[in-house]
Write a protein that holds these residues in place. Sequence first.
Motif, PDB file in Angstrom:
ATOM      1  N   VAL A 194     -17.006   3.637   1.790  1.00 25.85           N
ATOM      2  CA  VAL A 194     -17.278   2.777   0.635  1.00 25.85           C
ATOM      3  C   VAL A 194     -16.019   2.637  -0.210  1.00 25.85           C
ATOM      4  N   GLY A 195     -15.983   1.543  -0.967  1.00 26.91           N
ATOM      5  CA  GLY A 195     -14.804   1.275  -1.771  1.00 26.91           C
ATOM      6  C   GLY A 195     -14.990   1.509  -3.251  1.00 26.91           C
ATOM      7  N   ASP A 196     -16.118   2.125  -3.646  1.00 25.67           N
ATOM      8  CA  ASP A 196     -16.368   2.310  -5.076  1.00 25.67           C
ATOM      9  C   ASP A 196     -16.619   3.759  -5.451  1.00 25.67           C
ATOM     10  N   ALA A 197     -16.035   4.686  -4.675  1.00 29.81           N
ATOM     11  CA  ALA A 197     -16.104   6.088  -5.073  1.00 29.81           C
ATOM     12  C   ALA A 197     -15.329   6.263  -6.375  1.00 29.81           C
ATOM     13  N   PRO A 198     -15.894   6.996  -7.365  1.00 30.59           N
ATOM     14  CA  PRO A 198     -15.290   7.036  -8.713  1.00 30.59           C
ATOM     15  C   PRO A 198     -13.828   7.446  -8.751  1.00 30.59           C
ATOM     16  N   LYS A 199     -13.454   8.451  -7.960  1.00 31.13           N
ATOM     17  CA  LYS A 199     -12.088   8.969  -8.042  1.00 31.13           C
ATOM     18  C   LYS A 199     -11.250   8.637  -6.808  1.00 31.13           C
ATOM     19  N   ALA A 200     -11.805   7.858  -5.889  1.00 33.58           N
ATOM     20  CA  ALA A 200     -11.067   7.554  -4.666  1.00 33.58           C
ATOM     21  C   ALA A 200      -9.971   6.531  -4.940  1.00 33.58           C
ATOM     22  N   ASP A 201      -8.926   6.591  -4.141  1.00 32.11           N
ATOM     23  CA  ASP A 201      -7.857   5.599  -4.219  1.00 32.11           C
ATOM     24  C   ASP A 201      -8.313   4.381  -3.419  1.00 32.11           C
ATOM     25  N   THR A 202      -9.047   3.496  -4.077  1.00 29.50           N
ATOM     26  CA  THR A 202      -9.657   2.383  -3.355  1.00 29.50           C
ATOM     27  C   THR A 202      -8.619   1.382  -2.849  1.00 29.50           C
ATOM     28  N   GLU A 203      -7.483   1.280  -3.517  1.00 33.12           N
ATOM     29  CA  GLU A 203      -6.443   0.398  -3.001  1.00 33.12           C
ATOM     30  C   GLU A 203      -5.914   0.923  -1.670  1.00 33.12           C
ATOM     31  N   LYS A 204      -5.773   2.234  -1.587  1.00 34.55           N
ATOM     32  CA  LYS A 204      -5.330   2.842  -0.338  1.00 34.55           C
ATOM     33  C   LYS A 204      -6.372   2.611   0.753  1.00 34.55           C
ATOM     34  N   LEU A 205      -7.638   2.782   0.414  1.00 35.13           N
ATOM     35  CA  LEU A 205      -8.699   2.591   1.389  1.00 35.13           C
ATOM     36  C   LEU A 205      -8.730   1.148   1.872  1.00 35.13           C
ATOM     37  N   ALA A 206      -8.573   0.199   0.956  1.00 41.63           N
ATOM     38  CA  ALA A 206      -8.551  -1.212   1.350  1.00 41.63           C
ATOM     39  C   ALA A 206      -7.395  -1.486   2.304  1.00 41.63           C
ATOM     40  N   GLU A 207      -6.250  -0.874   2.035  1.00 41.63           N
ATOM     41  CA  GLU A 207      -5.105  -1.067   2.923  1.00 41.63           C
ATOM     42  C   GLU A 207      -5.375  -0.479   4.301  1.00 41.63           C
ATOM     43  N   LEU A 208      -6.036   0.681   4.341  1.00 40.90           N
ATOM     44  CA  LEU A 208      -6.387   1.259   5.638  1.00 40.90           C
ATOM     45  C   LEU A 208      -7.300   0.326   6.417  1.00 40.90           C
ATOM     46  N   PHE A 209      -8.197  -0.353   5.718  1.00 39.34           N
ATOM     47  CA  PHE A 209      -9.079  -1.285   6.401  1.00 39.34           C
ATOM     48  C   PHE A 209      -8.308  -2.465   6.984  1.00 39.34           C
ATOM     49  N   ARG A 210      -7.146  -2.730   6.427  1.00 39.67           N
ATOM     50  CA  ARG A 210      -6.330  -3.813   6.971  1.00 39.67           C
ATOM     51  C   ARG A 210      -5.436  -3.347   8.116  1.00 39.67           C
ATOM     52  N   GLN A 211      -5.340  -2.038   8.296  1.00 45.74           N
ATOM     53  CA  GLN A 211      -4.518  -1.512   9.384  1.00 45.74           C
ATOM     54  C   GLN A 211      -5.151  -1.890  10.717  1.00 45.74           C
ATOM     55  N   ARG A 212      -4.379  -2.379  11.620  1.00 47.55           N
ATOM     56  CA  ARG A 212      -4.949  -2.848  12.885  1.00 47.55           C
ATOM     57  C   ARG A 212      -5.480  -1.704  13.737  1.00 47.55           C
ATOM     58  N   TYR A 213      -5.099  -0.486  13.419  1.00 40.88           N
ATOM     59  CA  TYR A 213      -5.588   0.631  14.206  1.00 40.88           C
ATOM     60  C   TYR A 213      -7.044   0.963  13.883  1.00 40.88           C
ATOM     61  N   LEU A 214      -7.524   0.514  12.720  1.00 44.38           N
ATOM     62  CA  LEU A 214      -8.867   0.892  12.299  1.00 44.38           C
ATOM     63  C   LEU A 214      -9.875  -0.219  12.482  1.00 44.38           C
ATOM     64  N   LEU A 215      -9.544  -1.428  12.047  1.00 39.21           N
ATOM     65  CA  LEU A 215     -10.509  -2.512  12.087  1.00 39.21           C
ATOM     66  C   LEU A 215      -9.810  -3.816  12.426  1.00 39.21           C
ATOM     67  N   ASP A 216     -10.550  -4.685  13.112  1.00 44.64           N
ATOM     68  CA  ASP A 216     -10.102  -6.049  13.324  1.00 44.64           C
ATOM     69  C   ASP A 216     -10.965  -6.964  12.467  1.00 44.64           C
ATOM     70  N   GLY A 217     -10.398  -8.080  12.055  1.00 41.99           N
ATOM     71  CA  GLY A 217     -11.203  -9.028  11.296  1.00 41.99           C
ATOM     72  C   GLY A 217     -10.595  -9.343   9.954  1.00 41.99           C
ATOM     73  N   ASP A 218     -11.317 -10.103   9.166  1.00 45.43           N
ATOM     74  CA  ASP A 218     -10.769 -10.627   7.921  1.00 45.43           C
ATOM     75  C   ASP A 218     -11.195  -9.854   6.684  1.00 45.43           C
ATOM     76  N   ARG A 219     -12.115  -8.917   6.809  1.00 41.39           N
ATOM     77  CA  ARG A 219     -12.585  -8.224   5.621  1.00 41.39           C
ATOM     78  C   ARG A 219     -11.435  -7.434   4.995  1.00 41.39           C
ATOM     79  N   SER A 220     -11.277  -7.550   3.685  1.00 46.67           N
ATOM     80  CA  SER A 220     -10.124  -6.944   3.026  1.00 46.67           C
ATOM     81  C   SER A 220     -10.371  -5.506   2.606  1.00 46.67           C
ATOM     82  N   GLY A 221     -11.613  -5.072   2.568  1.00 46.91           N
ATOM     83  CA  GLY A 221     -11.903  -3.717   2.127  1.00 46.91           C
ATOM     84  C   GLY A 221     -13.324  -3.325   2.461  1.00 46.91           C
ATOM     85  N   PRO A 222     -13.671  -2.067   2.196  1.00 46.59           N
ATOM     86  CA  PRO A 222     -14.993  -1.557   2.559  1.00 46.59           C
ATOM     87  C   PRO A 222     -16.089  -2.034   1.624  1.00 46.59           C
ATOM     88  N   ARG A 223     -17.321  -1.851   2.060  1.00 45.96           N
ATOM     89  CA  ARG A 223     -18.491  -2.211   1.255  1.00 45.96           C
ATOM     90  C   ARG A 223     -18.662  -1.214   0.100  1.00 45.96           C
TER      91      ARG A 223
END
Length: 272
Positions: A194-223
């Motif tokens: 998820v991208g709305d954990a209170p203390k998580a680095d959500t920008e970092k998580l969104a970037e990981l979702f854009r990494q081709r090693y993890l996910l393919d597709g157009d979604r920019s970040g997690p639900r």
Amino acid sequence: MMAEHAEQPKGFDPTVPNEARVINYMMGGKDNFAADRRAAEEIMAFAPEIPMMIIEARKFLFRAVAYLAEQGIRQFVDIGCGLPAQGSVHEILERVAPGSKVAYVDDDPVVIAHSNALIDAGERLRIIQADIRDPDALLDHPDLASLIDLERPTAFLVQSMLTNILDDDLAAKIARQLVDRLPVGGYMVLTHSVGDAPKADTEKLAELFRQRYLLDGDRSGPRTRGEVARFLDGLDLVPPGLVPLPAWRPLRGEPGVDPDAFWSVGAVGRKA
């Protein structure tokens, strides 16, 4: 029974990173290649907490499976099982509910090849190649049907699989079909980033979702957690509900991890 090497599937390419093997390397496994190790090192350099999160996910799996065994569940379908690892579902059940049946399901031919080589399936285990995008075909697979009686209470384990389905409508459809096919008295275990954990680095998580090693597709970040909660519609959630994995019924004496900084949530839901 363990084998030293798995026969690789047709079309296998060790120069292309494979998600299951990347995770295997992060967990200290040996079923990986140079491309997988390079990808894993890049990811861990960017987000060094990833191995800890994988460990916490395995601990959550143990607690959830042990809880289900306490409730009398003896049939488990592990959807998106990944490469065999210490603490797999059948190994947990050997400790807490011997004689339970487990169907391991994955659509990755690499996972299937390695699993067949490393796991002695026997009479109470099946290793099945099927795609979560077609839940009915998966659950009607003859190898699964020969082991799991879906008229009896069963647990579906859906660990991070819907995270990888970027299309929201498709993910919701898959979740509905799984809940519909779950027998009364059965359970579904769900984990999801998820991208709305209170203390998580959500920008970092969104970037990981854009990494081709993890996910393919157009979604920019997690639900968000609210979006994930809808995948559990039709189920009664076991307390404490949908929470960060370290906060789901932690065992006494377990090392503490700040749940608010954790990117993945999980829940166990029962079909009444």
